[in-house]
Design a protein around this motif. Structure first.
Motif, mmCIF file in Angstrom:
data_model
loop_
_atom_site.group_PDB
_atom_site.id
_atom_site.type_symbol
_atom_site.label_atom_id
_atom_site.label_comp_id
_atom_site.label_asym_id
_atom_site.label_seq_id
_atom_site.Cartn_x
_atom_site.Cartn_y
_atom_site.Cartn_z
ATOM 1 N N MET A 18 86.695 -5.012 79.705
ATOM 2 C CA MET A 18 84.387 -4.415 79.554
ATOM 3 C C MET A 18 84.318 -4.220 77.735
ATOM 4 S SD MET A 18 82.204 -1.544 81.361
ATOM 5 C CE MET A 18 82.984 -0.299 80.261
ATOM 6 N N ARG A 19 85.811 -3.811 77.415
ATOM 7 C CA ARG A 19 85.178 -3.451 75.559
ATOM 8 C C ARG A 19 85.455 -4.572 74.676
ATOM 9 N NH1 ARG A 19 89.584 0.348 72.621
ATOM 10 N NH2 ARG A 19 90.414 -0.665 74.637
ATOM 11 N N GLU A 20 86.403 -5.383 75.381
ATOM 12 C CA GLU A 20 86.212 -6.617 74.419
ATOM 13 C C GLU A 20 85.203 -7.529 74.877
ATOM 14 O OE1 GLU A 20 90.156 -9.206 74.983
ATOM 15 O OE2 GLU A 20 90.452 -7.792 74.280
ATOM 16 N N GLN A 21 84.622 -8.240 76.416
ATOM 17 C CA GLN A 21 83.538 -8.249 76.476
ATOM 18 C C GLN A 21 82.248 -8.317 75.431
ATOM 19 O OE1 GLN A 21 82.908 -7.921 80.678
ATOM 20 N NE2 GLN A 21 84.662 -9.000 81.506
ATOM 21 N N ILE A 22 82.124 -6.721 75.599
ATOM 22 C CA ILE A 22 80.792 -5.837 74.528
ATOM 23 C C ILE A 22 81.331 -6.668 72.542
ATOM 24 C CG2 ILE A 22 79.559 -3.853 73.582
ATOM 25 C CD1 ILE A 22 80.130 -2.332 76.439
ATOM 26 N N LEU A 23 82.761 -6.421 72.889
ATOM 27 C CA LEU A 23 82.294 -6.894 70.978
ATOM 28 C C LEU A 23 82.566 -8.514 70.961
ATOM 29 C CD1 LEU A 23 83.497 -5.996 68.549
ATOM 30 C CD2 LEU A 23 86.143 -7.310 69.305
ATOM 31 N N LEU A 24 82.768 -9.315 71.884
ATOM 32 C CA LEU A 24 81.934 -10.870 72.200
ATOM 33 C C LEU A 24 80.302 -10.522 71.749
ATOM 34 C CD1 LEU A 24 83.328 -13.264 74.663
ATOM 35 C CD2 LEU A 24 80.867 -12.907 74.142
ATOM 36 N N THR A 25 79.869 -9.916 72.580
ATOM 37 C CA THR A 25 78.616 -9.997 72.365
ATOM 38 C C THR A 25 77.653 -9.624 71.182
ATOM 39 O OG1 THR A 25 78.530 -9.532 75.055
ATOM 40 C CG2 THR A 25 76.504 -9.377 73.944
ATOM 41 N N LEU A 26 78.589 -8.413 70.650
ATOM 42 C CA LEU A 26 78.237 -8.582 69.489
ATOM 43 C C LEU A 26 78.409 -9.050 68.088
ATOM 44 C CD1 LEU A 26 78.678 -4.654 69.205
ATOM 45 C CD2 LEU A 26 77.129 -5.424 69.966
ATOM 46 N N VAL A 27 80.106 -10.101 68.255
ATOM 47 C CA VAL A 27 79.789 -10.748 67.529
ATOM 48 C C VAL A 27 79.231 -12.093 67.127
ATOM 49 C CG1 VAL A 27 81.997 -12.130 66.917
ATOM 50 C CG2 VAL A 27 82.410 -10.102 67.502
ATOM 51 N N TYR A 28 78.964 -12.418 68.282
ATOM 52 C CA TYR A 28 77.522 -13.266 68.451
ATOM 53 C C TYR A 28 76.104 -13.223 68.309
ATOM 54 C CZ TYR A 28 74.463 -17.068 70.582
ATOM 55 O OH TYR A 28 73.881 -17.950 70.013
ATOM 56 N N LEU A 29 75.911 -11.962 68.481
ATOM 57 C CA LEU A 29 74.737 -11.306 67.661
ATOM 58 C C LEU A 29 74.887 -11.367 66.009
ATOM 59 C CD1 LEU A 29 73.458 -8.903 70.522
ATOM 60 C CD2 LEU A 29 72.755 -11.032 69.751
ATOM 61 N N HIS A 30 76.253 -10.714 65.402
ATOM 62 C CA HIS A 30 75.733 -10.994 63.938
ATOM 63 C C HIS A 30 76.399 -12.503 63.351
ATOM 64 C CE1 HIS A 30 78.051 -9.703 60.520
ATOM 65 N NE2 HIS A 30 76.438 -8.769 60.448
ATOM 66 N N HIS A 31 76.597 -12.749 64.048
ATOM 67 C CA HIS A 31 77.696 -14.528 63.032
ATOM 68 C C HIS A 31 76.773 -15.328 63.735
ATOM 69 C CE1 HIS A 31 80.609 -12.529 60.606
ATOM 70 N NE2 HIS A 31 80.614 -11.511 62.075
ATOM 71 N N LEU A 32 75.938 -15.173 65.195
ATOM 72 C CA LEU A 32 75.382 -16.712 65.998
ATOM 73 C C LEU A 32 76.797 -17.792 65.926
ATOM 74 C CD1 LEU A 32 72.306 -16.382 64.168
ATOM 75 C CD2 LEU A 32 73.236 -15.457 66.546
ATOM 76 N N PRO A 33 78.098 -17.702 66.370
ATOM 77 C CA PRO A 33 78.960 -18.951 66.126
ATOM 78 C C PRO A 33 78.458 -19.644 67.362
ATOM 79 C CG PRO A 33 80.275 -17.172 67.051
ATOM 80 C CD PRO A 33 78.760 -16.665 67.053
ATOM 81 N N THR A 34 78.920 -20.481 67.803
ATOM 82 C CA THR A 34 79.101 -21.585 68.927
ATOM 83 C C THR A 34 80.056 -20.221 70.519
ATOM 84 O OG1 THR A 34 81.584 -22.357 68.812
ATOM 85 C CG2 THR A 34 78.403 -23.704 68.357
ATOM 86 N N PHE A 35 79.516 -21.116 71.312
ATOM 87 C CA PHE A 35 80.465 -19.581 72.455
ATOM 88 C C PHE A 35 81.860 -20.392 72.777
ATOM 89 C CE2 PHE A 35 76.333 -19.411 73.870
ATOM 90 C CZ PHE A 35 75.780 -17.918 73.905
ATOM 91 N N GLN A 36 82.109 -21.749 72.269
ATOM 92 C CA GLN A 36 83.292 -22.144 71.954
ATOM 93 C C GLN A 36 84.517 -21.785 71.433
ATOM 94 O OE1 GLN A 36 83.431 -26.410 70.797
ATOM 95 N NE2 GLN A 36 85.839 -26.780 71.268
ATOM 96 N N MET A 37 83.488 -21.229 70.063
ATOM 97 C CA MET A 37 84.260 -20.729 69.168
ATOM 98 C C MET A 37 84.443 -19.614 69.122
ATOM 99 S SD MET A 37 85.678 -21.409 66.740
ATOM 100 C CE MET A 37 86.751 -20.138 65.369
#
Length: 52
Positions: free
Chosen positions: A1-20
């Protein structure tokens, strides 16, 4: 669960592709996509808009 939230926050901050994101978090692109959308909806309900 912690990694899933981190994934979400990383996306919101850096806007990488979902592949990345998948590469970074050792999940498939589709899993990264679904996890982001699941957690972003919850975070939008829990946090003020200024934090997102």
């Amino acid at each position: 669960m912690r990694e899933q939230i981190l994934l979400t926050l990383v996306y919101l901050h850096h806007l990488p592709t979902f592949q990345m994101l998948g590469v970074q978090f050792w999940v498939s692109e589709s899993t990264a996509h679904s996890q982001f959308h699941y957690w972003s909806e919850l975070l939008q309900k829990l946090l003020p808009a200024s934090l997102l």
